[in-house]
Scaffold this motif. Structure first.
Motif, PDB file in Angstrom:
ATOM      1  N   GLY A  35       0.812  -1.213   0.000  1.00 18.80           N
ATOM      2  CA  GLY A  35       0.000   0.000   0.000  1.00 18.80           C
ATOM      3  C   GLY A  35       0.840   1.254   0.000  1.00 18.80           C
ATOM      4  N   GLY A  36       0.653   2.097  -1.020  1.00 22.31           N
ATOM      5  CA  GLY A  36       1.359   3.367  -1.081  1.00 22.31           C
ATOM      6  C   GLY A  36       0.623   4.445  -0.313  1.00 22.31           C
ATOM      7  N   TRP A  37       1.338   5.529   0.002  1.00 19.56           N
ATOM      8  CA  TRP A  37       0.738   6.634   0.759  1.00 19.56           C
ATOM      9  C   TRP A  37      -0.557   7.120   0.128  1.00 19.56           C
ATOM     10  CZ3 TRP A  37       0.962   8.313   5.413  1.00 19.56           C
ATOM     11  CH2 TRP A  37       2.142   8.236   6.168  1.00 19.56           C
ATOM     12  N   GLN A  38      -0.490   7.469  -1.156  1.00 19.93           N
ATOM     13  CA  GLN A  38      -1.637   8.058  -1.820  1.00 19.93           C
ATOM     14  C   GLN A  38      -2.804   7.081  -1.887  1.00 19.93           C
ATOM     15  OE1 GLN A  38      -1.757  11.398  -2.859  1.00 19.93           O
ATOM     16  NE2 GLN A  38      -3.933  10.877  -2.899  1.00 19.93           N
ATOM     17  N   ALA A  39      -2.503   5.836  -2.206  1.00 13.21           N
ATOM     18  CA  ALA A  39      -3.559   4.824  -2.312  1.00 13.21           C
ATOM     19  C   ALA A  39      -4.245   4.596  -0.972  1.00 13.21           C
ATOM     20  CB  ALA A  39      -2.965   3.519  -2.841  1.00 13.21           C
ATOM     21  N   LEU A  40      -3.468   4.514   0.099  1.00 11.04           N
ATOM     22  CA  LEU A  40      -4.058   4.305   1.423  1.00 11.04           C
ATOM     23  C   LEU A  40      -4.874   5.515   1.860  1.00 11.04           C
ATOM     24  CD1 LEU A  40      -1.090   2.545   3.284  1.00 11.04           C
ATOM     25  CD2 LEU A  40      -3.233   1.493   2.494  1.00 11.04           C
ATOM     26  N   SER A  41      -4.383   6.705   1.579  1.00  7.54           N
ATOM     27  CA  SER A  41      -5.116   7.928   1.947  1.00  7.54           C
ATOM     28  C   SER A  41      -6.435   8.008   1.191  1.00  7.54           C
ATOM     29  CB  SER A  41      -4.266   9.162   1.662  1.00  7.54           C
ATOM     30  OG  SER A  41      -3.088   9.158   2.440  1.00  7.54           O
ATOM     31  N   ASP A  42      -6.399   7.700  -0.105  1.00  9.60           N
ATOM     32  CA  ASP A  42      -7.635   7.718  -0.903  1.00  9.60           C
ATOM     33  C   ASP A  42      -8.609   6.653  -0.419  1.00  9.60           C
ATOM     34  OD1 ASP A  42      -6.571   9.745  -2.411  1.00  9.60           O
ATOM     35  OD2 ASP A  42      -5.992   8.456  -4.096  1.00  9.60           O
ATOM     36  N   TRP A  43      -8.059   5.499  -0.040  1.00 10.15           N
ATOM     37  CA  TRP A  43      -8.907   4.410   0.475  1.00 10.15           C
ATOM     38  C   TRP A  43      -9.592   4.826   1.775  1.00 10.15           C
ATOM     39  CZ3 TRP A  43      -6.885  -0.560   3.191  1.00 10.15           C
ATOM     40  CH2 TRP A  43      -7.940  -1.480   3.344  1.00 10.15           C
ATOM     41  N   ALA A  44      -8.849   5.445   2.680  1.00  7.12           N
ATOM     42  CA  ALA A  44      -9.417   5.904   3.954  1.00  7.12           C
ATOM     43  C   ALA A  44     -10.552   6.900   3.710  1.00  7.12           C
ATOM     44  CB  ALA A  44      -8.329   6.540   4.814  1.00  7.12           C
ATOM     45  N   LYS A  45     -10.351   7.808   2.770  1.00  9.64           N
ATOM     46  CA  LYS A  45     -11.379   8.802   2.458  1.00  9.64           C
ATOM     47  C   LYS A  45     -12.628   8.131   1.890  1.00  9.64           C
ATOM     48  CE  LYS A  45     -12.206  12.984  -0.271  1.00  9.64           C
ATOM     49  NZ  LYS A  45     -11.619  13.949  -1.247  1.00  9.64           N
ATOM     50  N   SER A  46     -12.427   7.166   1.019  1.00 10.04           N
ATOM     51  CA  SER A  46     -13.552   6.457   0.419  1.00 10.04           C
ATOM     52  C   SER A  46     -14.341   5.667   1.462  1.00 10.04           C
ATOM     53  CB  SER A  46     -13.048   5.518  -0.673  1.00 10.04           C
ATOM     54  OG  SER A  46     -14.119   4.808  -1.261  1.00 10.04           O
ATOM     55  N   LEU A  47     -13.628   5.028   2.387  1.00  9.96           N
ATOM     56  CA  LEU A  47     -14.311   4.266   3.442  1.00  9.96           C
ATOM     57  C   LEU A  47     -15.151   5.193   4.322  1.00  9.96           C
ATOM     58  CD1 LEU A  47     -11.485   1.783   4.487  1.00  9.96           C
ATOM     59  CD2 LEU A  47     -13.666   1.184   3.434  1.00  9.96           C
ATOM     60  N   SER A  48     -14.636   6.385   4.605  1.00 10.72           N
ATOM     61  CA  SER A  48     -15.385   7.348   5.422  1.00 10.72           C
ATOM     62  C   SER A  48     -16.666   7.769   4.715  1.00 10.72           C
ATOM     63  CB  SER A  48     -14.523   8.580   5.719  1.00 10.72           C
ATOM     64  OG  SER A  48     -13.410   8.221   6.516  1.00 10.72           O
ATOM     65  N   GLU A  49     -16.589   7.945   3.409  1.00  6.24           N
ATOM     66  CA  GLU A  49     -17.778   8.310   2.642  1.00  6.24           C
ATOM     67  C   GLU A  49     -18.773   7.154   2.605  1.00  6.24           C
ATOM     68  OE1 GLU A  49     -16.132   9.401  -1.101  1.00  6.24           O
ATOM     69  OE2 GLU A  49     -15.511  11.417  -0.433  1.00  6.24           O
ATOM     70  N   THR A  50     -18.284   5.935   2.502  1.00  9.72           N
ATOM     71  CA  THR A  50     -19.160   4.761   2.481  1.00  9.72           C
ATOM     72  C   THR A  50     -19.901   4.603   3.791  1.00  9.72           C
ATOM     73  OG1 THR A  50     -17.686   3.619   0.937  1.00  9.72           O
ATOM     74  CG2 THR A  50     -19.225   2.254   2.166  1.00  9.72           C
ATOM     75  N   MET A  51     -19.234   4.931   4.899  1.00 12.28           N
ATOM     76  CA  MET A  51     -19.846   4.768   6.214  1.00 12.28           C
ATOM     77  C   MET A  51     -21.126   5.586   6.356  1.00 12.28           C
ATOM     78  SD  MET A  51     -19.766   3.196   9.056  1.00 12.28           S
ATOM     79  CE  MET A  51     -18.130   2.479   9.227  1.00 12.28           C
ATOM     80  N   ARG A  52     -21.231   6.685   5.637  1.00  9.46           N
ATOM     81  CA  ARG A  52     -22.418   7.538   5.751  1.00  9.46           C
ATOM     82  C   ARG A  52     -23.685   6.852   5.263  1.00  9.46           C
ATOM     83  NH1 ARG A  52     -19.601  12.871   2.977  1.00  9.46           N
ATOM     84  NH2 ARG A  52     -17.938  13.149   4.537  1.00  9.46           N
ATOM     85  N   THR A  53     -23.539   5.925   4.343  1.00  9.53           N
ATOM     86  CA  THR A  53     -24.714   5.252   3.773  1.00  9.53           C
ATOM     87  C   THR A  53     -24.694   3.748   4.010  1.00  9.53           C
ATOM     88  OG1 THR A  53     -23.563   5.063   1.640  1.00  9.53           O
ATOM     89  CG2 THR A  53     -24.949   7.002   1.971  1.00  9.53           C
ATOM     90  N   VAL A  54     -23.840   3.284   4.905  1.00  5.58           N
ATOM     91  CA  VAL A  54     -23.654   1.844   5.079  1.00  5.58           C
ATOM     92  C   VAL A  54     -24.902   1.153   5.621  1.00  5.58           C
ATOM     93  CG1 VAL A  54     -22.783   1.869   7.465  1.00  5.58           C
ATOM     94  CG2 VAL A  54     -21.947   0.141   5.838  1.00  5.58           C
ATOM     95  N   GLU A  55     -25.788   1.898   6.285  1.00  2.07           N
ATOM     96  CA  GLU A  55     -27.003   1.290   6.824  1.00  2.07           C
ATOM     97  C   GLU A  55     -28.037   1.008   5.738  1.00  2.07           C
ATOM     98  OE1 GLU A  55     -27.592   0.274   9.818  1.00  2.07           O
ATOM     99  OE2 GLU A  55     -25.832   1.070  10.868  1.00  2.07           O
ATOM    100  N   HIS A  56     -27.810   1.530   4.545  1.00  2.00           N
ATOM    101  CA  HIS A  56     -28.804   1.377   3.478  1.00  2.00           C
ATOM    102  C   HIS A  56     -28.159   0.881   2.178  1.00  2.00           C
ATOM    103  CE1 HIS A  56     -31.439   3.625   6.158  1.00  2.00           C
ATOM    104  NE2 HIS A  56     -30.487   4.520   6.265  1.00  2.00           N
ATOM    105  N   PRO A  57     -27.491  -0.270   2.213  1.00  2.00           N
ATOM    106  CA  PRO A  57     -26.856  -0.767   0.990  1.00  2.00           C
ATOM    107  C   PRO A  57     -27.904  -1.267  -0.004  1.00  2.00           C
ATOM    108  CG  PRO A  57     -26.704  -2.399   2.731  1.00  2.00           C
ATOM    109  CD  PRO A  57     -27.307  -1.170   3.356  1.00  2.00           C
ATOM    110  N   PHE A  58     -27.647  -1.031  -1.281  1.00  2.00           N
ATOM    111  CA  PHE A  58     -28.571  -1.513  -2.309  1.00  2.00           C
ATOM    112  C   PHE A  58     -28.542  -3.031  -2.361  1.00  2.00           C
ATOM    113  CE2 PHE A  58     -29.323  -2.751  -6.785  1.00  2.00           C
ATOM    114  CZ  PHE A  58     -30.646  -2.324  -6.896  1.00  2.00           C
TER     115      PHE A  58
END
Length: 335
Positions: A291-314
């Motif tokens: 895992g590179g710095w940029q990839a891990l940072s982008d992944w962390a940001k994406s996971l945080s965004e996913t958490m906002r809607t995780v209770e309502h997955p399609f």
């Protein structure tokens, strides 16, 4: 899930110590705050047990009187429990007859918020005379599940309670409460247990010693949360490399929230290693050098965004496949 007809088990030593400290102080409303898994609900219940107990001591409730038994079976006339209906069902607290009929009749689903109708019933309860003559208690958990209307319905009673009624609000996210609610309560920050005490307590719950170590680490040192990791204690050390290989099968029977939580912890520890810090949730030996710095940072940001809607997955399966694919890309990235 525990049976409410079984006598309550002894509280953990760090909960007992906090119970003793809070009982020595005066106040009609407490707000117990801290991260999940530190025992907010258990401490709140220990307080109301002591407040209503027929033979309470400075350490807490006796555990043997009729009042303690009534709380054990979730049927105390002077205790009002305010929780989301989903939480009440999970903890075996009875719903109101109307709410139970509506849910059983498929008119609606159990609410994930504390409903304003339940709060109005609690306000009316606070104004009644104590049935047993030792005052009344209102337990609110998780308090952050009150919406603005529910919280406003509580404000006046919380500030000027009628008669001998005490409140305890327990929260995993006290910052989400209205400032007016927080200002009307005495605040208590939950104590983190000593790791040795936490491990001893987990073993007392029937968890083997080697599993207890893994579970406590997976939960970030939070004993109550650690119990949720019992079914996957053997899997947890293998999870990082499974993600690197794109193996979605490890998340079989996991909820979307549990999946995102595990990936968040993995991402956190990989970033910690990149900074030269010690990992918190996994053993360093179990983490791939990937895992590179940029990839891990982008992944962390994406996971945080996913958490906002995780209770309502399609679609849970498709969501997990996408999350694992995302994890695999981040773990195998070079930059």
């Amino acid at each position: 899930m525990s049976d409410p007809l079984v006598k309550a088990s002894p509280v953990a030593p760090w909960i007992a110590a906090q119970t003793h400290a809070l009982l020595a102080q005066r106040g009609h409303a407490w707000l117990l705050a801290g991260p999940s898994g530190l025992g907010q609900y258990e401490l709140a219940l220990a307080l109301v047990r002591a407040w209503l107990c027929d033979h309470a001591t400075a350490q807490g409730a006796c555990g043997h009187c009729s009042s303690c038994h009534a709380i054990d079976v979730h049927a105390h006339a002077d205790l009002c429990v305010l929780m989301p209906e989903t939480v009440m069902l999970a903890l075996n607290w009875p719903l109101s007859e109307k709410a139970q009929d509506e849910i059983d009749g498929k008119k609606r689903k159990a609410s994930k918020e504390i409903r304003v109708e339940a709060m109005r019933d609690a306000v009316e309860f606070a104004q009644r005379t104590s049935a047993r003559g030792r005052g009344k208690a209102v337990l609110v958990f998780p308090a952050e599940r009150m919406n603005v209307y529910t919280a406003n319905a509580l404000l006046k009673t919380l500030e000027e309670p009628a008669g001998d009624v005490k409140f305890v609000l327990a929260s995993d996210a006290a910052h989400q409460l209205l400032p007016t609610i927080r200002s009307r309560c005495l605040g208590h920050t939950m104590t983190w247990p000593d790791p040795a005490d936490a491990l001893s307590w987990l073993q007392g719950q029937g968890v083997p010693a080697n599993q207890a170590v893994v579970m406590l680490r997976a939960s970030g040192g939070r004993p109550q949360d650690a119990l949720q990791f019992a079914p996957i204690a053997g899997l947890w050390p293998r999870l990082p490399r499974a993600m690197q290989a794109g193996d979605v099968s490890v998340f079989k029977d996991w909820t979307p929230a549990q999946t995102v939580d595990a990936l968040h912890k993995l991402c956190h520890d990989l970033l910690a290693l990149r900074c030269g810090a010690a990992p918190r949730f996994f053993e360093a030996a179990d983490l791939p050098k990937a895992g590179g710095w940029q990839a891990l940072s982008d992944w962390a940001k994406s996971l945080s965004e996913t958490m906002r809607t995780v209770e309502h997955p399609f679609n849970v399966g498709l969501m997990q496949e996408a999350l694992v694919s995302q994890a695999q890309l981040a773990l195998n990235a070079k930059t």
